[in-house]
Design a protein around this motif. Sequence first.
Motif, mmCIF file in Angstrom:
data_model
loop_
_atom_site.group_PDB
_atom_site.id
_atom_site.type_symbol
_atom_site.label_atom_id
_atom_site.label_comp_id
_atom_site.label_asym_id
_atom_site.label_seq_id
_atom_site.Cartn_x
_atom_site.Cartn_y
_atom_site.Cartn_z
ATOM 1 N N LEU A 70 0.851 -1.191 0.000
ATOM 2 C CA LEU A 70 0.000 0.000 0.000
ATOM 3 C C LEU A 70 0.888 1.242 0.000
ATOM 4 N N CYS A 71 0.627 2.154 -0.942
ATOM 5 C CA CYS A 71 1.402 3.397 -1.041
ATOM 6 C C CYS A 71 0.478 4.591 -0.812
ATOM 7 N N PRO A 72 0.248 4.932 0.458
ATOM 8 C CA PRO A 72 -0.591 6.097 0.770
ATOM 9 C C PRO A 72 0.214 7.385 0.574
ATOM 10 N N PRO A 73 -0.446 8.550 0.651
ATOM 11 C CA PRO A 73 0.326 9.795 0.651
ATOM 12 C C PRO A 73 1.211 9.867 1.897
ATOM 13 N N TYR A 74 2.233 10.695 1.854
ATOM 14 C CA TYR A 74 3.168 10.807 2.987
ATOM 15 C C TYR A 74 2.444 10.959 4.321
ATOM 16 N N THR A 75 1.356 11.774 4.307
ATOM 17 C CA THR A 75 0.679 12.119 5.563
ATOM 18 C C THR A 75 0.032 10.917 6.238
ATOM 19 N N LEU A 79 1.340 7.716 5.932
ATOM 20 C CA LEU A 79 2.284 6.582 6.006
ATOM 21 C C LEU A 79 2.359 5.997 7.412
ATOM 22 N N GLU A 80 2.471 6.879 8.395
ATOM 23 C CA GLU A 80 2.666 6.361 9.749
ATOM 24 C C GLU A 80 1.416 5.617 10.228
ATOM 25 N N THR A 81 0.252 6.195 9.944
ATOM 26 C CA THR A 81 -1.018 5.562 10.338
ATOM 27 C C THR A 81 -1.155 4.184 9.694
ATOM 28 N N VAL A 82 -0.941 4.142 8.374
ATOM 29 C CA VAL A 82 -1.109 2.873 7.662
ATOM 30 C C VAL A 82 -0.035 1.880 8.110
ATOM 31 N N GLY A 83 1.182 2.367 8.291
ATOM 32 C CA GLY A 83 2.278 1.489 8.728
ATOM 33 C C GLY A 83 1.960 0.825 10.059
ATOM 34 N N SER A 124 1.631 -7.747 9.822
ATOM 35 C CA SER A 124 0.960 -8.459 8.719
ATOM 36 C C SER A 124 1.952 -8.642 7.563
ATOM 37 N N ARG A 125 1.524 -9.362 6.512
ATOM 38 C CA ARG A 125 2.415 -9.567 5.357
ATOM 39 C C ARG A 125 2.308 -8.427 4.356
ATOM 40 N N VAL A 126 1.401 -7.500 4.580
ATOM 41 C CA VAL A 126 1.216 -6.392 3.629
ATOM 42 C C VAL A 126 2.264 -5.327 3.919
ATOM 43 N N ARG A 127 2.910 -4.859 2.861
ATOM 44 C CA ARG A 127 4.037 -3.948 3.033
ATOM 45 C C ARG A 127 3.620 -2.500 2.787
ATOM 46 N N LEU A 128 4.442 -1.593 3.309
ATOM 47 C CA LEU A 128 4.190 -0.158 3.176
ATOM 48 C C LEU A 128 5.116 0.432 2.126
ATOM 49 N N ALA A 173 12.379 4.937 5.165
ATOM 50 C CA ALA A 173 12.756 3.673 5.801
ATOM 51 C C ALA A 173 12.455 3.741 7.299
ATOM 52 N N ASP A 174 12.726 4.905 7.888
ATOM 53 C CA ASP A 174 12.483 5.101 9.316
ATOM 54 C C ASP A 174 10.990 4.946 9.663
ATOM 55 N N LEU A 175 10.120 5.268 8.688
ATOM 56 C CA LEU A 175 8.671 5.119 8.904
ATOM 57 C C LEU A 175 8.197 3.692 8.672
ATOM 58 N N GLY A 176 9.107 2.825 8.233
ATOM 59 C CA GLY A 176 8.719 1.437 8.008
ATOM 60 C C GLY A 176 8.414 1.104 6.560
ATOM 61 N N CYS A 177 8.723 2.028 5.645
ATOM 62 C CA CYS A 177 8.483 1.720 4.228
ATOM 63 C C CYS A 177 9.453 0.641 3.756
ATOM 64 N N ALA A 178 8.963 -0.240 2.898
ATOM 65 C CA ALA A 178 9.821 -1.240 2.255
ATOM 66 C C ALA A 178 10.015 -0.890 0.789
#
Length: 251
Positions: free
Chosen positions: A40-45, A47-51, A57-61, A84-89
């Motif tokens: 899932l690629c949400p807007p920057y704002t 990212l933290e919520t979705v992350g 889970s197996r779903v990546r950010l 990366a610090d926010l948990g994005c892969a």
Amino acid sequence: MRIPLVAANWKMHKTRGEAASFVSAALPQLASAQGVEVVLCPPYTALETVGRLLSGSRVRLGAQNVHWERQGAYTGEVSAGMLADLGCAYVIVGHSERRRMFGDTDERVRRKVRAAFDAGLVPILCVGETLEERQAGQTESRVTAQVAEGTADLTAEEVGRLVVAYEPVWAIGTGQAASGEEAGRVNGVIREFLRQRFGAAADATRIQYGGSVTSRNAAEFLGQPEVDGALVGGASLDPEEFVTIVRAAGA
Ligand code: PEP
């Protein structure tokens, strides 16, 4: 054996609350889908919520864009290290909307791809021809040139982990998708180019199709041997629609 990757590009849609509602509606089905990786690629704002909601889970950010420098006086920009610090892969790089409206040249895209790998992210490198280029018979040369520049700084090992999204510009957000056969053909051209430049590593590179993919046409693309998943814009905003596309890519 390449595991298909289906990525949702939400573009400039969804507040944190809307993003959270999507995740609560879709996560159980997305996380249990077999034989497919989901991002899932949400807007920057958001990212933290979705992350936070995806964690465990197996779903990546993933993010939708990145700057090429590590830090500095670049007002409004975000570095790969911050993502990366926010948990994005993953991070989408060189989307045609950024190339067309925000000055992403092939050279900038090359630097963004490098910055992503340097920070431990996997770039989703978007390439694709415009309608004019297609009509002039330049599809292969344009797409190959974009892939050449985007991968110019990479090792073969990185190319094996890279994701390329073939997204014909005329198909994005228009409802006019390419045919599955044409998507498979161009993806094959991209893989052959990568093979010639990087050798057998190219067999592991995942090459997606993107451009007006919906639950109705997804199987046509995902059934092509050279199409390793999809980058989905409009149809990824609706949980049911996106879950159906993900299931079409799975085993
Ligand atoms: C995209 O933004 O990458 C995209 C493919 O959009 P859409 O699915 O809406 O055509």
